[in-house]
Design an enzyme around this catalytic site. Structure first.
Site, PDB file in Angstrom:
ATOM      1  N   LYS A 164      27.845  37.636  41.810  1.00 41.72           N
ATOM      2  CA  LYS A 164      27.839  37.899  43.244  1.00 41.72           C
ATOM      3  C   LYS A 164      27.319  36.816  44.126  1.00 41.72           C
ATOM      4  CE  LYS A 164      31.290  40.481  42.938  1.00 41.72           C
ATOM      5  NZ  LYS A 164      32.858  40.688  43.116  1.00 41.72           N
ATOM      6  N   TYR A 220      26.505  41.196  36.928  1.00 40.33           N
ATOM      7  CA  TYR A 220      27.301  41.455  38.400  1.00 40.33           C
ATOM      8  C   TYR A 220      26.467  40.477  39.201  1.00 40.33           C
ATOM      9  CZ  TYR A 220      30.106  44.314  41.554  1.00 40.33           C
ATOM     10  OH  TYR A 220      30.776  44.317  42.157  1.00 40.33           O
TER      11      TYR A 220
HETATM   12  P1  NAI Z   1      39.396  47.587  40.021  1.00 44.12           P
HETATM   13  O1  NAI Z   1      38.599  47.647  38.460  1.00 44.12           O
HETATM   14  O2  NAI Z   1      40.231  48.981  40.700  1.00 44.12           O
HETATM   15  O3  NAI Z   1      39.926  46.435  39.662  1.00 44.12           O
HETATM   16  C1  NAI Z   1      39.931  45.278  40.250  1.00 44.12           C
HETATM   17  C2  NAI Z   1      41.228  43.924  39.209  1.00 44.12           C
HETATM   18  O4  NAI Z   1      40.815  42.639  38.313  1.00 44.12           O
HETATM   19  C3  NAI Z   1      41.716  45.935  37.827  1.00 44.12           C
HETATM   20  O5  NAI Z   1      43.173  45.216  38.131  1.00 44.12           O
HETATM   21  C4  NAI Z   1      41.666  44.387  36.657  1.00 44.12           C
HETATM   22  O6  NAI Z   1      42.894  44.312  35.650  1.00 44.12           O
HETATM   23  C5  NAI Z   1      41.572  43.393  37.689  1.00 44.12           C
HETATM   24  N1  NAI Z   1      40.728  42.419  36.694  1.00 44.12           N
HETATM   25  C6  NAI Z   1      39.832  42.130  35.886  1.00 44.12           C
HETATM   26  N2  NAI Z   1      39.395  41.387  35.211  1.00 44.12           N
HETATM   27  C7  NAI Z   1      39.599  40.413  35.439  1.00 44.12           C
HETATM   28  C8  NAI Z   1      40.736  38.555  34.991  1.00 44.12           C
HETATM   29  N3  NAI Z   1      39.654  38.305  33.815  1.00 44.12           N
HETATM   30  N4  NAI Z   1      41.834  38.181  35.136  1.00 44.12           N
HETATM   31  C9  NAI Z   1      42.601  39.141  36.476  1.00 44.12           C
HETATM   32  N5  NAI Z   1      42.102  39.762  36.732  1.00 44.12           N
HETATM   33  C10 NAI Z   1      41.552  40.977  36.818  1.00 44.12           C
HETATM   34  O7  NAI Z   1      38.268  47.828  40.981  1.00 44.12           O
HETATM   35  P2  NAI Z   1      37.812  47.232  42.555  1.00 44.12           P
HETATM   36  O8  NAI Z   1      36.629  47.878  43.113  1.00 44.12           O
HETATM   37  O9  NAI Z   1      38.926  47.390  43.500  1.00 44.12           O
HETATM   38  O10 NAI Z   1      37.004  45.233  42.846  1.00 44.12           O
HETATM   39  C11 NAI Z   1      37.659  44.849  43.214  1.00 44.12           C
HETATM   40  C12 NAI Z   1      36.873  43.571  43.942  1.00 44.12           C
HETATM   41  O11 NAI Z   1      35.820  44.056  44.407  1.00 44.12           O
HETATM   42  C13 NAI Z   1      36.094  43.356  42.316  1.00 44.12           C
HETATM   43  O12 NAI Z   1      35.690  41.819  42.686  1.00 44.12           O
HETATM   44  C14 NAI Z   1      34.437  44.260  42.622  1.00 44.12           C
HETATM   45  O13 NAI Z   1      33.109  43.919  42.590  1.00 44.12           O
HETATM   46  C15 NAI Z   1      34.493  44.335  44.496  1.00 44.12           C
HETATM   47  N6  NAI Z   1      33.458  45.092  44.482  1.00 44.12           N
HETATM   48  C16 NAI Z   1      33.752  46.420  44.530  1.00 44.12           C
HETATM   49  C17 NAI Z   1      33.054  47.269  44.801  1.00 44.12           C
HETATM   50  C18 NAI Z   1      33.752  48.833  44.312  1.00 44.12           C
HETATM   51  O14 NAI Z   1      32.581  49.764  44.865  1.00 44.12           O
HETATM   52  N7  NAI Z   1      34.201  48.978  44.134  1.00 44.12           N
HETATM   53  C19 NAI Z   1      31.783  47.168  45.563  1.00 44.12           C
HETATM   54  C20 NAI Z   1      31.586  45.620  46.258  1.00 44.12           C
HETATM   55  C21 NAI Z   1      32.956  45.001  45.670  1.00 44.12           C
END
Ligand code: NAI
Length: 256
Positions: A167, A163
């Protein structure tokens, strides 16, 4: 450019694509852009979830489509970008947000297949998205892109080799692409969120959650809406001279 402070109309006439927008941060970003008047493509590997979000937006008066996409597959990304342009008319704004967490184990035990999966989703996915979004934006006369980073894009975090590597790569990709397209009307920035309350953290135990909260001097996790505000700013004309940089939204986590 005339920066607008009318948040209800600042994205009127703009067409946006948000990957990973069936859930969490992506959904909040898509909702914020729709609230500003954008037409939005809800792109996610979870097609049912994407459809539900698009249906909700349409019911609220937003022009929205659901697009199934697997960002690890370049052909799938190409189809999703093309579907956005075909069905909504152009592409001006994009948020490359789809991502997964992956395992939390020390590097010497980090499974190699998980390494590939995490890099493929979190880094290759952003690269493929840029590859297909940029020509469409150039054809639309310019645009703005936000790539989703993480605190792990600027600092290490024990246990998340894949990860953190992915990133950190997103930041390098963001800076490089910004240099390449700055003179052609496309701005590209990244957001560095702290830990945010979303389904990505659903598997955390109470003890792990308390640990994560304790990392933030703000004394809490962030919300998806707080990340969406930064995305909206970076995508708006208010940020017309903001390019090639990463923007922390982390409750002072990285300030320590
Ligand atoms: P989440 O799990 O709620 O949403 C992620 C979305 O990406 C989901 O709807 C999933 O179906 C979709 N997804 C996963 N693999 C995929 C693929 N191969 N193709 C298309 N869609 C795909 O997670 P969240 O927290 O909203 O994460 C969104 C972004 O924010 C990610 O890049 C994550 O790394 C980043 N992020 C999240 C943090 C957190 O604490 N929640 C902190 C820092 C960054």
């Amino acid at each position: 450019m005339n920066p607008s402070t009318d948040y209800a109309t600042e994205f009127a006439g703009r067409i946006a694509l948000v990957t990973g927008s069936a859930s969490g941060i992506g959904r909040a970003v898509a909702r914020r852009l729709a609230a500003g008047g954008a037409a939005v493509a809800i792109a996610d590997i979870n097609e049912t979830g994407a459809q539900a979000v698009a249906d909700e937006f349409r019911a609220g008066g937003t022009k929205a489509i659901a697009v199934g996409v697997d960002v690890t597959d370049p052909a799938s990304v190409q189809r999703a970008v093309q579907a956005t342009v075909d069905q909504l008319g152009a592409l001006h704004l994009a948020v490359n947000n789809a991502g997964i967490g992956g395992p939390v184990v020390p590097t010497h035990r980090y499974p190699q297949d998980e390494w590939r999966r995490v890099i493929a989703t979190n880094l290759d996915g952003v690269f493929y998205s840029l590859q297909y979004e940029l020509p469409m934006m150039l054809a639309s006369g310019g645009g703005a892109i936000v790539n989703m980073g993480s605190s792990c894009a600027i600092n290490g975090f024990a246990g998340v080799a894949g990860y953190a590597a992915a990133k950190h790569g997103v930041i390098g990709l963001t800076k490089t692409a910004a240099l390449e397209y700055a003179a052609r009307g496309v701005r590209i920035n990244a957001i560095v969120p702290g830990f945010i309350e979303t389904p990505l953290l659903a598997d955390a135990t109470d003890a792990e959650r308390a640990y994560l909260v304790g990392l933030h001097p703000a004394g809490r996790l962030g919300t998806a809406e707080e990340i969406a505000e930064m995305a909206a700013f970076l995508l708006s004309d208010r940020a017309s001279f903001v390019n090639g940089s990463h923007h922390l939204v982390d409750g002072a986590y990285a300030a320590q």
